[in-house]
Design a protein around this motif. Structure first.
Motif, PDB file in Angstrom:
ATOM      1  N   PHE A 159       0.821  -1.205   0.000  1.00 33.08           N
ATOM      2  CA  PHE A 159       0.000   0.000   0.000  1.00 33.08           C
ATOM      3  C   PHE A 159       0.857   1.257   0.000  1.00 33.08           C
ATOM      4  O   PHE A 159       0.572   2.222  -0.701  1.00 33.08           O
ATOM      5  CB  PHE A 159      -0.926   0.012   1.217  1.00 33.08           C
ATOM      6  CG  PHE A 159      -1.669   1.309   1.398  1.00 33.08           C
ATOM      7  CD1 PHE A 159      -1.243   2.256   2.321  1.00 33.08           C
ATOM      8  CD2 PHE A 159      -2.791   1.590   0.638  1.00 33.08           C
ATOM      9  CE1 PHE A 159      -1.922   3.445   2.488  1.00 33.08           C
ATOM     10  CE2 PHE A 159      -3.480   2.781   0.792  1.00 33.08           C
ATOM     11  CZ  PHE A 159      -3.045   3.712   1.715  1.00 33.08           C
ATOM     12  N   ASN A 185      -0.054   5.378   6.171  1.00 33.24           N
ATOM     13  CA  ASN A 185       0.475   4.123   5.633  1.00 33.24           C
ATOM     14  C   ASN A 185       0.538   3.015   6.674  1.00 33.24           C
ATOM     15  O   ASN A 185       0.511   1.838   6.329  1.00 33.24           O
ATOM     16  CB  ASN A 185       1.836   4.357   4.994  1.00 33.24           C
ATOM     17  CG  ASN A 185       1.728   5.093   3.675  1.00 33.24           C
ATOM     18  OD1 ASN A 185       0.655   5.151   3.053  1.00 33.24           O
ATOM     19  ND2 ASN A 185       2.832   5.681   3.236  1.00 33.24           N
ATOM     20  N   LYS A 237      -2.818   1.680   6.427  1.00 31.31           N
ATOM     21  CA  LYS A 237      -3.195   1.346   5.052  1.00 31.31           C
ATOM     22  C   LYS A 237      -4.523   2.008   4.688  1.00 31.31           C
ATOM     23  O   LYS A 237      -5.422   1.383   4.117  1.00 31.31           O
ATOM     24  CB  LYS A 237      -3.275  -0.165   4.849  1.00 31.31           C
ATOM     25  CG  LYS A 237      -1.953  -0.880   5.041  1.00 31.31           C
ATOM     26  CD  LYS A 237      -2.086  -2.372   4.750  1.00 31.31           C
ATOM     27  CE  LYS A 237      -0.763  -3.079   4.933  1.00 31.31           C
ATOM     28  NZ  LYS A 237      -0.878  -4.539   4.665  1.00 31.31           N
TER      29      LYS A 237
END
Length: 123
Positions: A29, A74, A77
């Motif tokens: 991702f 991140n 995700k």
């Protein structure tokens, strides 16, 4: 392979706010450029916003600049779209999308798409 699931849509009055979320699966991702697009009834899909893999570069359609903010986490995700000062013309199904390359506003260049979430803004 990346799977995307949007949430956070709903009905809101003009001038209100909503925050959309897009949760992704897959180990890569953090390497994807993420985008938000929308499609209103009878209209073509249009670009709304995009964010680079690091979150360091943000891109917006002129129609939402100054009202919408894209961000990503991140570690979770997840990519977000904070929508403020909503207008009836923002009514659409909103989709998030991912691509392994750099930024583009062209939807057909995105590799993965979510199922969409409905946003309805009443006047």
């Amino acid at each position: 392979q990346v799977q995307l699931v949007e949430s956070g849509g709903g009905l809101v009055q003009a001038g209100g706010s909503l925050r959309l979320s897009c949760a992704a699966s897959g180990r890569t991702f953090s390497s994807y450029t993420m985008g938000w697009f929308r499609q209103a009834p009878g209209k073509e899909r249009e670009f709304v916003a995009a964010i680079s893999w690091s979150g360091g570069s943000l891109y917006y359609a002129d129609s939402v600049k100054g009202r919408f903010t894209i961000s990503r986490d991140n570690t979770k995700k997840t990519v977000y779209l904070q929508m403020n000062s909503l207008k009836p013309e923002d009514t659409a199904v909103y989709y998030c999308a991912a691509r392994s390359g750099s930024y583009t506003y062209r939807g057909y260049e995105y590799d993965y798409w979510g199922q969409g979430t409905q946003v309805t803004v009443s006047s």
